[in-house]
Write a protein that holds these residues in place. Structure first.
Motif, short mmCIF file in Angstrom:
data_model
loop_
_atom_site.label_atom_id
_atom_site.label_comp_id
_atom_site.label_asym_id
_atom_site.label_seq_id
_atom_site.Cartn_x
_atom_site.Cartn_y
_atom_site.Cartn_z
N LEU A 1 1.02 -1.07 -0.07
CA LEU A 1 -0.01 -0.06 -0.05
C LEU A 1 0.71 1.18 0.02
N LEU A 2 1.83 1.26 0.85
CA LEU A 2 2.90 2.24 0.93
C LEU A 2 3.51 2.71 -0.51
N ILE A 3 3.95 1.55 -1.30
CA ILE A 3 4.57 1.60 -2.63
C ILE A 3 3.48 2.03 -3.64
N TRP A 4 2.31 1.53 -3.65
CA TRP A 4 1.31 1.88 -4.59
C TRP A 4 1.10 3.52 -4.02
N ALA A 5 0.98 3.86 -2.97
CA ALA A 5 0.76 5.28 -2.62
C ALA A 5 1.82 6.38 -3.19
N LEU A 6 3.20 6.12 -3.02
CA LEU A 6 4.41 6.72 -3.55
C LEU A 6 4.26 6.77 -5.22
N ALA A 7 3.77 5.56 -5.69
CA ALA A 7 3.87 5.81 -7.01
C ALA A 7 2.86 6.56 -7.91
N ALA A 8 1.55 6.56 -7.01
CA ALA A 8 0.29 7.29 -7.41
C ALA A 8 0.55 8.65 -7.25
N THR A 9 1.27 9.04 -6.23
CA THR A 9 1.52 10.31 -5.78
C THR A 9 2.44 10.89 -6.92
N TYR A 10 3.49 10.15 -7.30
CA TYR A 10 4.52 10.62 -8.49
C TYR A 10 3.66 10.95 -9.62
N ASP A 11 2.80 10.00 -10.13
CA ASP A 11 2.07 9.91 -11.31
C ASP A 11 1.02 11.00 -11.49
N PHE A 12 0.37 11.35 -10.29
CA PHE A 12 -0.55 12.40 -10.06
C PHE A 12 0.10 13.85 -10.18
N PHE A 13 1.32 13.84 -9.61
CA PHE A 13 2.04 15.19 -9.50
C PHE A 13 2.55 15.38 -11.13
N GLU A 14 3.16 14.38 -11.93
CA GLU A 14 3.52 14.52 -13.16
C GLU A 14 2.44 14.80 -14.18
N ILE A 15 1.23 14.41 -13.81
CA ILE A 15 0.17 14.76 -14.63
C ILE A 15 -0.20 16.16 -14.75
N HIS A 16 -0.37 16.68 -13.54
CA HIS A 16 -0.41 18.14 -13.28
C HIS A 16 0.82 18.97 -13.66
N ARG A 17 2.03 18.54 -13.50
CA ARG A 17 3.15 19.26 -14.14
C ARG A 17 3.08 19.27 -15.89
N HIS A 18 2.72 18.21 -16.19
CA HIS A 18 2.64 18.15 -17.71
C HIS A 18 1.48 18.90 -18.30
N LYS A 19 0.29 19.03 -17.54
CA LYS A 19 -0.63 19.89 -17.98
C LYS A 19 -0.07 21.42 -18.04
N ALA A 20 0.45 21.85 -16.68
CA ALA A 20 0.98 23.25 -16.41
C ALA A 20 1.77 23.58 -17.43
N VAL A 21 2.82 22.75 -17.63
CA VAL A 21 3.97 23.15 -18.74
C VAL A 21 3.09 23.44 -19.93
N ARG A 22 2.43 22.88 -20.50
CA ARG A 22 1.84 22.92 -21.85
C ARG A 22 0.75 24.09 -21.73
N GLU A 23 -0.02 24.52 -20.73
CA GLU A 23 -0.84 25.73 -20.52
C GLU A 23 0.36 26.96 -20.74
N LYS A 24 1.45 27.03 -19.89
CA LYS A 24 2.30 27.97 -20.17
C LYS A 24 2.73 28.43 -21.40
N ALA A 25 3.06 27.02 -22.16
CA ALA A 25 3.72 27.26 -23.68
C ALA A 25 2.45 27.63 -24.47
N THR A 26 1.37 27.08 -24.20
CA THR A 26 0.44 27.82 -25.08
C THR A 26 -0.02 29.13 -24.85
N TYR A 27 -0.12 29.66 -23.65
CA TYR A 27 0.07 31.08 -23.57
C TYR A 27 1.09 31.83 -24.20
N THR A 28 2.24 31.08 -24.12
CA THR A 28 3.43 32.00 -24.61
C THR A 28 3.30 31.93 -26.23
N VAL A 29 2.85 31.01 -26.76
CA VAL A 29 2.71 30.97 -28.27
C VAL A 29 1.47 31.64 -28.71
#
Length: 187
Positions: free
Chosen positions: A29-57
């Motif tokens: 359960l601890l390993i799953w929670a760490l992996a899920a936290t990483y993936d959830f963070f990366e999804i939001h980072r992925h979207k935030a980077v694209r929103e900033k790039a879209t705004y710049t373009v």
């Protein structure tokens, strides 16, 4: 019977031993929670980077005074890819929309797409249907609408889809010119 009671009593009061059972239960359960936290963070980072790039373009196109060319569009796509720093295929769509107050409707002046994927050039019908969120505009006003589409592939299998579609969209008023032309296409 008294022997059994005494053994059970001793077992209940015994505080020595190992935590193997607890570890076996909680470690996955601890390993799953760490992996899920990483993936959830990366999804939001992925979207935030694209929103900033879209705004710049979008900001880049809104400041343009000369007609946009195919090579300018290719450069904008390359810039977007550089800002997002990702190997997955990214698509951008740049659309110039004008508002006609007499008809009370939006129209597409021009729309171009770079990259491969599901994005297609916008049509008048798509803009008029209300499916594309647009601001209130004055008669003859043009805006540039930049959209991007990419996918995020989770690093771990934590119950998410294998490929998550990430879409961003940003509109911007033209800043220094009343219209933005694509080569010879102007209203």
């Amino acid at each position: 019977m008294s022997r059994l009671k005494s053994r059970l009593s001793r077992f209940r009061e015994d505080t020595g031993g190992v935590v193997t059972v607890e570890m076996v239960i909680t470690m996955p359960l601890l390993i799953w929670a760490l992996a899920a936290t990483y993936d959830f963070f990366e999804i939001h980072r992925h979207k935030a980077v694209r929103e900033k790039a879209t705004y710049t373009v979008a900001d880049m196109f809104s400041r343009e005074q000369a007609p946009v060319t195919d090579s300018y569009m290719d450069g904008a796509h390359d810039l977007f890819n550089s800002m997002t720093n990702d190997d997955s295929p990214v698509q951008i769509r740049v659309t110039v929309v004008v508002y006609d107050e007499d008809e009370n409707q939006y129209s597409v002046v021009w729309s171009r797409v770079r990259g491969t994927g599901a994005l297609a050039a916008l049509s008048d019908a798509e803009v008029r249907s209300g499916g594309i969120p647009l601001p209130k505009m004055i008669d003859g006003q043009q805006i540039v609408l930049v959209s991007s589409l990419s996918t995020y592939n989770p690093a771990f299998n934590v119950g998410l889809e294998n490929s998550i579609r990430v879409e961003t969209s940003q509109f911007m008023n033209l800043r220094f010119a009343p219209q933005l032309c694509f080569e010879t296409t102007c209203s």
